[in-house]
Design a protein around this motif. Structure first.
Motif, PDB file in Angstrom:
ATOM      1  N   GLY A  17     -10.212  -3.571  19.294  1.00 22.13           N
ATOM      2  CA  GLY A  17     -10.823  -2.411  19.950  1.00 22.13           C
ATOM      3  C   GLY A  17     -10.491  -1.154  19.156  1.00 22.13           C
ATOM      4  O   GLY A  17     -10.661  -1.110  17.941  1.00 22.13           O
ATOM      5  N   ASN A  18      -9.973  -0.138  19.848  1.00 22.61           N
ATOM      6  CA  ASN A  18      -9.635   1.067  19.083  1.00 22.61           C
ATOM      7  C   ASN A  18      -8.169   1.113  18.647  1.00 22.61           C
ATOM      8  O   ASN A  18      -7.674   2.136  18.198  1.00 22.61           O
ATOM      9  CB  ASN A  18     -10.027   2.346  19.845  1.00 22.61           C
ATOM     10  CG  ASN A  18      -9.435   2.349  21.227  1.00 22.61           C
ATOM     11  OD1 ASN A  18      -8.545   1.546  21.500  1.00 22.61           O
ATOM     12  ND2 ASN A  18      -9.903   3.245  22.091  1.00 22.61           N
ATOM     13  N   LEU A  19      -7.485  -0.020  18.764  1.00 18.67           N
ATOM     14  CA  LEU A  19      -6.107  -0.090  18.269  1.00 18.67           C
ATOM     15  C   LEU A  19      -6.112  -0.485  16.797  1.00 18.67           C
ATOM     16  O   LEU A  19      -6.692  -1.517  16.436  1.00 18.67           O
ATOM     17  CB  LEU A  19      -5.311  -1.137  19.053  1.00 18.67           C
ATOM     18  CG  LEU A  19      -4.814  -0.735  20.436  1.00 18.67           C
ATOM     19  CD1 LEU A  19      -4.381  -1.984  21.207  1.00 18.67           C
ATOM     20  CD2 LEU A  19      -3.659   0.255  20.323  1.00 18.67           C
ATOM     21  N   ALA A  20      -5.481   0.319  15.962  1.00 18.96           N
ATOM     22  CA  ALA A  20      -5.467   0.021  14.527  1.00 18.96           C
ATOM     23  C   ALA A  20      -4.680  -1.249  14.255  1.00 18.96           C
ATOM     24  O   ALA A  20      -3.703  -1.560  14.952  1.00 18.96           O
ATOM     25  CB  ALA A  20      -4.830   1.184  13.777  1.00 18.96           C
ATOM     26  N   GLY A  21      -5.100  -1.993  13.235  1.00 15.98           N
ATOM     27  CA  GLY A  21      -4.362  -3.181  12.801  1.00 15.98           C
ATOM     28  C   GLY A  21      -3.260  -2.812  11.824  1.00 15.98           C
ATOM     29  O   GLY A  21      -3.165  -1.659  11.375  1.00 15.98           O
ATOM     30  N   LEU A  22      -2.445  -3.795  11.470  1.00 15.53           N
ATOM     31  CA  LEU A  22      -1.309  -3.543  10.577  1.00 15.53           C
ATOM     32  C   LEU A  22      -1.778  -3.010   9.224  1.00 15.53           C
ATOM     33  O   LEU A  22      -1.098  -2.211   8.587  1.00 15.53           O
ATOM     34  CB  LEU A  22      -0.509  -4.832  10.374  1.00 15.53           C
ATOM     35  CG  LEU A  22       0.132  -5.431  11.636  1.00 15.53           C
ATOM     36  CD1 LEU A  22       0.815  -6.754  11.298  1.00 15.53           C
ATOM     37  CD2 LEU A  22       1.130  -4.455  12.259  1.00 15.53           C
ATOM     38  N   ARG A  23      -2.951  -3.446   8.788  1.00 13.64           N
ATOM     39  CA  ARG A  23      -3.475  -3.037   7.488  1.00 13.64           C
ATOM     40  C   ARG A  23      -3.621  -1.514   7.398  1.00 13.64           C
ATOM     41  O   ARG A  23      -3.471  -0.920   6.339  1.00 13.64           O
ATOM     42  CB  ARG A  23      -4.850  -3.697   7.305  1.00 13.64           C
ATOM     43  CG  ARG A  23      -5.447  -3.595   5.938  1.00 13.64           C
ATOM     44  CD  ARG A  23      -6.937  -3.855   5.999  1.00 13.64           C
ATOM     45  NE  ARG A  23      -7.319  -5.213   6.350  1.00 13.64           N
ATOM     46  CZ  ARG A  23      -7.377  -6.246   5.496  1.00 13.64           C
ATOM     47  NH1 ARG A  23      -7.054  -6.073   4.239  1.00 13.64           N
ATOM     48  NH2 ARG A  23      -7.766  -7.432   5.886  1.00 13.64           N
ATOM     49  N   GLU A  24      -3.935  -0.912   8.548  1.00 12.24           N
ATOM     50  CA  GLU A  24      -4.171   0.539   8.562  1.00 12.24           C
ATOM     51  C   GLU A  24      -2.896   1.346   8.772  1.00 12.24           C
ATOM     52  O   GLU A  24      -2.947   2.566   8.854  1.00 12.24           O
ATOM     53  CB  GLU A  24      -5.147   0.876   9.684  1.00 12.24           C
ATOM     54  CG  GLU A  24      -6.585   0.649   9.348  1.00 12.24           C
ATOM     55  CD  GLU A  24      -7.454   1.054  10.521  1.00 12.24           C
ATOM     56  OE1 GLU A  24      -7.581   2.258  10.792  1.00 12.24           O
ATOM     57  OE2 GLU A  24      -7.975   0.142  11.185  1.00 12.24           O
ATOM     58  N   ALA A  32      -6.896 -10.313  14.172  1.00 13.45           N
ATOM     59  CA  ALA A  32      -6.804  -9.194  15.123  1.00 13.45           C
ATOM     60  C   ALA A  32      -5.560  -8.354  14.813  1.00 13.45           C
ATOM     61  O   ALA A  32      -5.607  -7.120  14.826  1.00 13.45           O
ATOM     62  CB  ALA A  32      -6.744  -9.726  16.553  1.00 13.45           C
ATOM     63  N   MET A  33      -4.466  -9.018  14.516  1.00  8.37           N
ATOM     64  CA  MET A  33      -3.217  -8.299  14.228  1.00  8.37           C
ATOM     65  C   MET A  33      -3.355  -7.453  12.963  1.00  8.37           C
ATOM     66  O   MET A  33      -2.877  -6.323  12.884  1.00  8.37           O
ATOM     67  CB  MET A  33      -2.086  -9.322  14.071  1.00  8.37           C
ATOM     68  CG  MET A  33      -0.722  -8.706  14.000  1.00  8.37           C
ATOM     69  SD  MET A  33       0.561  -9.957  14.178  1.00  8.37           S
ATOM     70  CE  MET A  33       0.630 -10.117  15.954  1.00  8.37           C
ATOM     71  N   ILE A  34      -4.053  -7.997  11.983  1.00 12.10           N
ATOM     72  CA  ILE A  34      -4.148  -7.305  10.693  1.00 12.10           C
ATOM     73  C   ILE A  34      -5.262  -6.254  10.706  1.00 12.10           C
ATOM     74  O   ILE A  34      -5.100  -5.156  10.169  1.00 12.10           O
ATOM     75  CB  ILE A  34      -4.357  -8.340   9.563  1.00 12.10           C
ATOM     76  CG1 ILE A  34      -3.085  -9.198   9.428  1.00 12.10           C
ATOM     77  CG2 ILE A  34      -4.691  -7.674   8.232  1.00 12.10           C
ATOM     78  CD1 ILE A  34      -3.231 -10.459   8.609  1.00 12.10           C
ATOM     79  N   ASP A  35      -6.385  -6.563  11.379  1.00 13.35           N
ATOM     80  CA  ASP A  35      -7.541  -5.661  11.304  1.00 13.35           C
ATOM     81  C   ASP A  35      -7.760  -4.818  12.555  1.00 13.35           C
ATOM     82  O   ASP A  35      -8.628  -3.948  12.571  1.00 13.35           O
ATOM     83  CB  ASP A  35      -8.813  -6.476  11.001  1.00 13.35           C
ATOM     84  CG  ASP A  35      -8.762  -7.043   9.595  1.00 13.35           C
ATOM     85  OD1 ASP A  35      -8.270  -6.329   8.700  1.00 13.35           O
ATOM     86  OD2 ASP A  35      -9.166  -8.191   9.395  1.00 13.35           O
ATOM     87  N   GLY A  36      -7.002  -5.073  13.609  1.00 11.34           N
ATOM     88  CA  GLY A  36      -7.094  -4.231  14.796  1.00 11.34           C
ATOM     89  C   GLY A  36      -7.872  -4.866  15.930  1.00 11.34           C
ATOM     90  O   GLY A  36      -8.628  -5.824  15.735  1.00 11.34           O
ATOM     91  N   GLN A  58      -1.315  -5.804  22.891  1.00  7.64           N
ATOM     92  CA  GLN A  58      -0.054  -5.238  23.421  1.00  7.64           C
ATOM     93  C   GLN A  58       0.928  -4.979  22.288  1.00  7.64           C
ATOM     94  O   GLN A  58       1.616  -3.962  22.252  1.00  7.64           O
ATOM     95  CB  GLN A  58       0.576  -6.206  24.430  1.00  7.64           C
ATOM     96  CG  GLN A  58      -0.175  -6.326  25.745  1.00  7.64           C
ATOM     97  CD  GLN A  58       0.515  -7.346  26.652  1.00  7.64           C
ATOM     98  OE1 GLN A  58       1.669  -7.203  27.021  1.00  7.64           O
ATOM     99  NE2 GLN A  58      -0.195  -8.393  27.007  1.00  7.64           N
ATOM    100  N   PHE A  59       0.974  -5.917  21.354  1.00  6.73           N
ATOM    101  CA  PHE A  59       1.869  -5.778  20.193  1.00  6.73           C
ATOM    102  C   PHE A  59       1.447  -4.562  19.347  1.00  6.73           C
ATOM    103  O   PHE A  59       2.290  -3.735  18.951  1.00  6.73           O
ATOM    104  CB  PHE A  59       1.812  -7.072  19.370  1.00  6.73           C
ATOM    105  CG  PHE A  59       2.336  -6.969  17.972  1.00  6.73           C
ATOM    106  CD1 PHE A  59       3.692  -7.093  17.705  1.00  6.73           C
ATOM    107  CD2 PHE A  59       1.459  -6.765  16.903  1.00  6.73           C
ATOM    108  CE1 PHE A  59       4.177  -6.996  16.405  1.00  6.73           C
ATOM    109  CE2 PHE A  59       1.931  -6.675  15.604  1.00  6.73           C
ATOM    110  CZ  PHE A  59       3.292  -6.785  15.355  1.00  6.73           C
ATOM    111  N   LEU A  60       0.137  -4.429  19.109  1.00  7.74           N
ATOM    112  CA  LEU A  60      -0.334  -3.325  18.260  1.00  7.74           C
ATOM    113  C   LEU A  60      -0.075  -1.970  18.907  1.00  7.74           C
ATOM    114  O   LEU A  60       0.209  -0.981  18.223  1.00  7.74           O
ATOM    115  CB  LEU A  60      -1.824  -3.502  17.931  1.00  7.74           C
ATOM    116  CG  LEU A  60      -2.168  -4.635  16.962  1.00  7.74           C
ATOM    117  CD1 LEU A  60      -3.676  -4.763  16.783  1.00  7.74           C
ATOM    118  CD2 LEU A  60      -1.485  -4.439  15.594  1.00  7.74           C
TER     119      LEU A  60
END
Ligand SMILES: Cc1ncc(COP(=O)(O)O)c(C=O)c1O
Length: 417
Positions: free
Chosen positions: A321-328, A315-319, A407-409
């Protein structure tokens, strides 16, 4: 992206830990600093308070003393079950660091003048420093194998290439506390034993312990050390397991005392008793997944923990919902890369143009607790070769939720968007 646990199970898991959602000093926060110290089981808190009030000592002819001895024996049996130890012994010491020093020191002294001590640059300074100092004191040569900077781990092949017939002591870190990547301990020990079957192999399991089952029978090593406050118990002590070969080497002990006793003086029964709480918690968690039988439940708990932590790091890397992950996020770099099967619940990152110290501070100001790893004597071994002076370490555990990742993203979007 969703939790691997059902909502009910997530709620039950979180209810078993203290200070899940808020800190007694700073108030509401998301706790992503588990590599610094995992949350504590409520049962371990209660057990600690109960035993803190008991004045009796072990080894006396009274009921209280006998009860304390039985509780310690039960905790040791529970640890044998939890870590699948078929023989050898468990004992507690001052801390994980102290125990690593003690095991490595005695292993080196037992093999004085006989060859090589093999370690890797991935290791925490606890084992690296102990191996460096005691190799020299014991007339041995300390050889450090370089880890792989790109993947943030070390492969068994690297040990296979470096080990020789005169490798007498070897050290392995099970999981790096800087990159969060695991090492295949069974494969490394197999590679070592292929050329040096009698080598004393000591493993730093401190960062790994909270992230999945431990299987000492499969590892074929001689020493394994954890810090219980990093595995749902509390501060104040470390726990070591030793094989029958390692426990028999010369070590500090009272003249005339039991030959295989490694403990230094009177034990804190409460410290041992909390280990039974940790074992009981894992049995409960494994039981919730449908497993029956105590060891089976512990294995199932390890798998459930890994699945939930993978859900969190995915989830952190790929996002979410509509929150982008770190990869993006183009300014974000993750240590060990975005796609890494060795990852154990932890993402260390940098944001281009923003010092890591400011990243950690900005996250904290928004209620997300992470930790700054600096290129100092703790983390320089990993950060220096990458040309980094620091990184933000975001370390999760199975009781964290995907909504906390969201929340972090949301904060990261503002910092790195
Ligand atoms: C892999 C590893 N080894 C050793 C240590 C030192 O542990 P302690 O401070 O509990 O002695 C740590 C602490 O972060 C660690 O992560």
């Amino acid at each position: 992206m969703a939790n691997a646990f059902s909502d009910d199970l997530m709620g039950e898991v979180r209810a078993r830990f203290a200070h899940v959602e808020s800190c007694p000093f700073e108030g509401a926060r998301v706790f992503f600093e588990n590599a610094g110290g995992a949350l504590t089981l409520n049962s371990a808190v209660e057990t600690s308070a109960k035993f803190a009030a008991i004045p009796d000592n072990q080894g006396r002819a009274n009921g209280a003393s006998k009860a304390l001895v039985d509780i310690i024996a039960k905790a040791k049996a529970d640890m044998a079950l939890m870590m699948n130890a078929k023989d050898g012994q468990f004992f507690v010491g001052e801390s994980g660091t102290e125990l690593l020093f003690r095991l490595i020191m005695n292993a080196c002294l037992a093999r004085r003048g006989q060859g090589v001590v093999l370690s890797s640059t991935l290791e925490h300074p606890a084992s690296r420093s102990a191996a460096a100092r005691w190799a020299e004191e014991a007339g041995l040569t300390h050889v450090l194998i370089a880890h792989d900077d790109a993947s943030g781990t070390i492969a068994a092949q690297a040990y296979a290439d470096a080990v020789t017939a005169n490798t007498v002591v070897a050290t392995i870190v099970h999981t790096s506390p800087v990159t969060g990547m695991g090492v295949d301990v069974a494969a490394v020990s197999k590679a070592i034993r292929a050329k040096a079957p009698e080598c004393l192999i000591i493993v730093d399991g401190i960062q790994h312990a909270a992230h999945g089952a431990i299987d000492l029978a499969a590892y074929d090593v001689d020493g394994y050390v954890i810090s219980p406050y990093k595995m749902f118990s509390r501060h104040g002590y470390g726990l070591a397991w030793m094989s029958p070969v390692l426990e028999a080497v010369a070590h500090n002990a009272l003249d005339g005392g039991p030959a295989l006793n490694w403990e230094m003086g009177t034990r804190d029964t409460g410290a041992y008793a909390t280990l039974s709480d940790v074992c009981g918690y894992l049995e409960w968690l494994g039981g919730e997944t449908g497993a029956t039988g105590r060891r089976e439940q512990i294995v199932a708990a390890g798998e459930a923990i890994h699945a939930q932590e993978k859900a969190l790091t995915d989830a952190m890397i790929d996002g979410v919902g509509n929150l982008a992950g770190l990869r993006e996020m183009p300014r974000v770099t993750m240590l060990g890369g975005a796609d890494n099967d060795a990852r154990e619940g932890l993402v260390s990152l940098t944001i281009e143009g923003m010092p890591a110290v400011d990243v950690v501070e900005a996250l904290n100001a928004q209620g997300i607790r992470t930790h700054l790893r600096k290129a100092d004597h703790y983390s320089g071994n990993v950060l220096d070769p990458l040309g980094l002076d620091g990184c933000a370490r975001v370390s999760m555990c199975h009781y964290n939720s995907v909504s906390e990742v969201a929340q972090f993203l949301a904060v990261m979007k503002d910092l790195a968007g």
